[in-house]
Design a protein around this motif. Structure first.
Motif, PDB file in Angstrom:
ATOM      1  N   GLU A  50      32.881  59.642  70.335  1.00  0.00           N
ATOM      2  CA  GLU A  50      33.329  59.285  71.683  1.00  0.00           C
ATOM      3  C   GLU A  50      32.979  60.387  72.679  1.00  0.00           C
ATOM      4  OE1 GLU A  50      35.369  56.680  74.442  1.00  0.00           O
ATOM      5  OE2 GLU A  50      34.513  56.420  72.439  1.00  0.00           O
ATOM      6  N   TYR A  51      33.119  61.628  72.257  1.00  0.00           N
ATOM      7  CA  TYR A  51      32.786  62.749  73.135  1.00  0.00           C
ATOM      8  C   TYR A  51      31.310  62.716  73.510  1.00  0.00           C
ATOM      9  CZ  TYR A  51      32.426  67.467  74.992  1.00  0.00           C
ATOM     10  OH  TYR A  51      32.185  68.537  75.829  1.00  0.00           O
ATOM     11  N   VAL A  52      30.451  62.595  72.512  1.00  0.00           N
ATOM     12  CA  VAL A  52      29.005  62.584  72.768  1.00  0.00           C
ATOM     13  C   VAL A  52      28.632  61.421  73.687  1.00  0.00           C
ATOM     14  CG1 VAL A  52      26.757  62.225  71.669  1.00  0.00           C
ATOM     15  CG2 VAL A  52      28.413  63.808  70.645  1.00  0.00           C
ATOM     16  N   ARG A  53      29.283  60.286  73.507  1.00  0.00           N
ATOM     17  CA  ARG A  53      28.959  59.089  74.288  1.00  0.00           C
ATOM     18  C   ARG A  53      29.150  59.305  75.790  1.00  0.00           C
ATOM     19  NH1 ARG A  53      31.218  54.094  75.916  1.00  0.00           N
ATOM     20  NH2 ARG A  53      33.345  54.712  75.405  1.00  0.00           N
ATOM     21  N   GLU A 116      37.987  66.695  84.513  1.00  0.00           N
ATOM     22  CA  GLU A 116      37.193  67.017  85.698  1.00  0.00           C
ATOM     23  C   GLU A 116      35.775  66.474  85.593  1.00  0.00           C
ATOM     24  OE1 GLU A 116      37.280  71.173  86.447  1.00  0.00           O
ATOM     25  OE2 GLU A 116      39.464  71.308  86.560  1.00  0.00           O
ATOM     26  N   LEU A 117      35.173  66.610  84.421  1.00  0.00           N
ATOM     27  CA  LEU A 117      33.775  66.210  84.260  1.00  0.00           C
ATOM     28  C   LEU A 117      33.619  64.697  84.120  1.00  0.00           C
ATOM     29  CD1 LEU A 117      32.691  68.973  81.722  1.00  0.00           C
ATOM     30  CD2 LEU A 117      31.963  68.807  84.110  1.00  0.00           C
ATOM     31  N   ASN A 118      34.559  64.055  83.430  1.00  0.00           N
ATOM     32  CA  ASN A 118      34.515  62.608  83.187  1.00  0.00           C
ATOM     33  C   ASN A 118      35.893  62.006  83.462  1.00  0.00           C
ATOM     34  OD1 ASN A 118      31.731  62.131  82.069  1.00  0.00           O
ATOM     35  ND2 ASN A 118      32.432  63.642  80.576  1.00  0.00           N
ATOM     36  N   PRO A 119      36.277  61.933  84.728  1.00  0.00           N
ATOM     37  CA  PRO A 119      37.651  61.500  85.049  1.00  0.00           C
ATOM     38  C   PRO A 119      37.969  60.063  84.642  1.00  0.00           C
ATOM     39  CG  PRO A 119      36.310  61.668  87.032  1.00  0.00           C
ATOM     40  CD  PRO A 119      35.509  62.279  85.937  1.00  0.00           C
ATOM     41  N   LEU A 124      38.469  58.770  75.855  1.00  0.00           N
ATOM     42  CA  LEU A 124      38.164  60.120  75.382  1.00  0.00           C
ATOM     43  C   LEU A 124      39.358  61.039  75.615  1.00  0.00           C
ATOM     44  CD1 LEU A 124      36.323  62.352  74.315  1.00  0.00           C
ATOM     45  CD2 LEU A 124      35.355  62.550  76.629  1.00  0.00           C
ATOM     46  N   HIS A 125      39.959  60.960  76.796  1.00  0.00           N
ATOM     47  CA  HIS A 125      41.130  61.798  77.093  1.00  0.00           C
ATOM     48  C   HIS A 125      42.249  61.508  76.093  1.00  0.00           C
ATOM     49  CE1 HIS A 125      39.622  61.563  81.551  1.00  0.00           C
ATOM     50  NE2 HIS A 125      38.824  62.284  80.781  1.00  0.00           N
ATOM     51  N   ARG A 126      42.455  60.247  75.791  1.00  0.00           N
ATOM     52  CA  ARG A 126      43.534  59.865  74.884  1.00  0.00           C
ATOM     53  C   ARG A 126      43.273  60.388  73.471  1.00  0.00           C
ATOM     54  NH1 ARG A 126      45.131  55.382  71.704  1.00  0.00           N
ATOM     55  NH2 ARG A 126      43.179  54.277  72.038  1.00  0.00           N
ATOM     56  N   GLN A 127      42.010  60.282  73.041  1.00  0.00           N
ATOM     57  CA  GLN A 127      41.691  60.771  71.698  1.00  0.00           C
ATOM     58  C   GLN A 127      41.825  62.285  71.606  1.00  0.00           C
ATOM     59  OE1 GLN A 127      38.307  59.273  69.572  1.00  0.00           O
ATOM     60  NE2 GLN A 127      38.366  57.297  70.599  1.00  0.00           N
ATOM     61  N   LEU A 128      41.466  63.002  72.658  1.00  0.00           N
ATOM     62  CA  LEU A 128      41.626  64.456  72.654  1.00  0.00           C
ATOM     63  C   LEU A 128      43.105  64.835  72.585  1.00  0.00           C
ATOM     64  CD1 LEU A 128      38.894  65.377  75.271  1.00  0.00           C
ATOM     65  CD2 LEU A 128      38.974  66.237  72.916  1.00  0.00           C
ATOM     66  N   GLU A 129      43.938  64.133  73.330  1.00  0.00           N
ATOM     67  CA  GLU A 129      45.379  64.396  73.289  1.00  0.00           C
ATOM     68  C   GLU A 129      45.942  64.105  71.901  1.00  0.00           C
ATOM     69  OE1 GLU A 129      46.921  61.946  76.366  1.00  0.00           O
ATOM     70  OE2 GLU A 129      46.381  63.330  77.978  1.00  0.00           O
ATOM     71  N   ALA A 130      45.528  62.983  71.314  1.00  0.00           N
ATOM     72  CA  ALA A 130      46.001  62.625  69.976  1.00  0.00           C
ATOM     73  C   ALA A 130      45.543  63.647  68.945  1.00  0.00           C
ATOM     74  CB  ALA A 130      45.504  61.235  69.605  1.00  0.00           C
ATOM     75  N   ALA A 131      44.303  64.113  69.075  1.00  0.00           N
ATOM     76  CA  ALA A 131      43.776  65.103  68.128  1.00  0.00           C
ATOM     77  C   ALA A 131      44.574  66.396  68.201  1.00  0.00           C
ATOM     78  CB  ALA A 131      42.304  65.369  68.417  1.00  0.00           C
ATOM     79  N   ALA A 132      44.941  66.822  69.409  1.00  0.00           N
ATOM     80  CA  ALA A 132      45.732  68.042  69.555  1.00  0.00           C
ATOM     81  C   ALA A 132      47.093  67.889  68.872  1.00  0.00           C
ATOM     82  CB  ALA A 132      45.897  68.387  71.033  1.00  0.00           C
ATOM     83  N   ALA A 171      30.141  73.776  79.779  1.00  0.00           N
ATOM     84  CA  ALA A 171      31.453  73.188  79.486  1.00  0.00           C
ATOM     85  C   ALA A 171      31.309  72.060  78.468  1.00  0.00           C
ATOM     86  CB  ALA A 171      32.090  72.668  80.768  1.00  0.00           C
ATOM     87  N   LYS A 172      30.300  71.209  78.658  1.00  0.00           N
ATOM     88  CA  LYS A 172      30.078  70.108  77.718  1.00  0.00           C
ATOM     89  C   LYS A 172      29.685  70.636  76.341  1.00  0.00           C
ATOM     90  CE  LYS A 172      28.651  66.730  81.220  1.00  0.00           C
ATOM     91  NZ  LYS A 172      27.550  65.851  81.702  1.00  0.00           N
ATOM     92  N   LEU A 173      28.861  71.692  76.319  1.00  0.00           N
ATOM     93  CA  LEU A 173      28.425  72.264  75.047  1.00  0.00           C
ATOM     94  C   LEU A 173      29.604  72.879  74.300  1.00  0.00           C
ATOM     95  CD1 LEU A 173      26.060  72.967  73.150  1.00  0.00           C
ATOM     96  CD2 LEU A 173      25.787  75.106  74.447  1.00  0.00           C
ATOM     97  N   THR A 174      30.466  73.587  75.013  1.00  0.00           N
ATOM     98  CA  THR A 174      31.642  74.178  74.385  1.00  0.00           C
ATOM     99  C   THR A 174      32.544  73.082  73.808  1.00  0.00           C
ATOM    100  OG1 THR A 174      31.575  76.040  75.925  1.00  0.00           O
ATOM    101  CG2 THR A 174      33.641  75.673  74.740  1.00  0.00           C
ATOM    102  N   GLY A 175      32.776  72.039  74.601  1.00  0.00           N
ATOM    103  CA  GLY A 175      33.595  70.934  74.119  1.00  0.00           C
ATOM    104  C   GLY A 175      32.991  70.258  72.909  1.00  0.00           C
ATOM    105  N   TYR A 176      31.667  70.134  72.899  1.00  0.00           N
ATOM    106  CA  TYR A 176      30.996  69.536  71.744  1.00  0.00           C
ATOM    107  C   TYR A 176      31.280  70.341  70.481  1.00  0.00           C
ATOM    108  CZ  TYR A 176      27.326  68.363  68.440  1.00  0.00           C
ATOM    109  OH  TYR A 176      26.649  68.020  67.293  1.00  0.00           O
ATOM    110  N   HIS A 177      31.151  71.661  70.586  1.00  0.00           N
ATOM    111  CA  HIS A 177      31.355  72.496  69.406  1.00  0.00           C
ATOM    112  C   HIS A 177      32.816  72.484  68.956  1.00  0.00           C
ATOM    113  CE1 HIS A 177      27.377  74.076  68.623  1.00  0.00           C
ATOM    114  NE2 HIS A 177      27.206  74.304  69.921  1.00  0.00           N
TER     115      HIS A 177
END
Length: 202
Positions: A50-53, A116-119, A124-132, A171-177
């Motif tokens: 989802e992030y890469v997409r 900020e980058l993909n408002p 994606l935001h929901r999956q990041l919150e769930a992952a945390a 920022a995108k590269l850091t998030g990817y890693h």
């Protein structure tokens, strides 16, 4: 697409009280934690895709090879799989605890960057919150298991990405890693808890 969250009722008690658990109780907690790693493994793969997409070119290109970079405070599971399985249970748990103490804060930082980058990328935001949240739950479980087994834990984490990135690409590269390492640690945790579960059968 449903993203499951951590069942807080299954989280272990604190280290101070877990040392009094019976072997059957420890085995039950290890089984619960192993089940949580199954969830994390599945969700971490979904999150990376989802992030890469949502990052656009060059991330969405099948031939793109992201430049290597270190994520501050987050170790890489660089030990080869054979060597990882050859480590003692205590060492594997120590490495996992160090990673999962750091991942919740890093995933939260990525979530704020992506806001900020993909408002409009609400999934994606929901999956990041769930992952945390899931990583936070696993960190608590690992702490409890290590306390019950009288194993030393890792030092306090540093879970900040540092100052603001100098470009959107960085920022995108850091998030990817961060997302990739989250997936890699989820795979390692599933292996490690699976091995530990065989040694503490119910």
């Amino acid at each position: 697409m449903e993203v499951l969250t951590v069942d807080r009722a299954n989280l272990l008690s604190s280290t101070s009280s877990s040392s009094s658990l019976s072997q059957q109780e420890v085995a039950t907690k290890i089984k619960q934690t192993h089940r949580l790693t199954v969830l994390l493994k599945h969700c971490s793969e979904q999150l990376l895709a989802e992030y890469v997409r949502h990052q656009g070119e060059p991330f969405s290109s099948p031939d793109f090879q992201p430049p290597a970079m270190a994520v501050p405070g987050l170790p890489s599971p660089s030990v080869p799989p054979e060597a990882w399985l050859a480590l003692s249970d205590g060492k594997r748990l120590w490495h996992l605890a160090a990673a999962y103490a750091t991942l919740p804060g890093l995933l939260g930082s990525v979530r704020r960057q992506q806001a900020e980058l993909n408002p409009l990328a609400s999934e994606l935001h929901r999956q990041l919150e769930a992952a945390a949240r899931q990583c936070l739950g696993l960190a608590g479980n690992l702490e409890g298991i290590m306390g019950a087994l009288e194993l030393p834990g890792p030092p306090p984490p540093s879970s900040s990405l540092g100052g603001p990135p100098t470009s959107a690409f960085l920022a995108k590269l850091t998030g990817y890693h961060v997302c990739r390492l989250h997936r890699d640690w989820a795979m390692r945790s599933h292996e490690a808890l699976g091995l530990l579960r065989t040694k503490y059968p119910l």
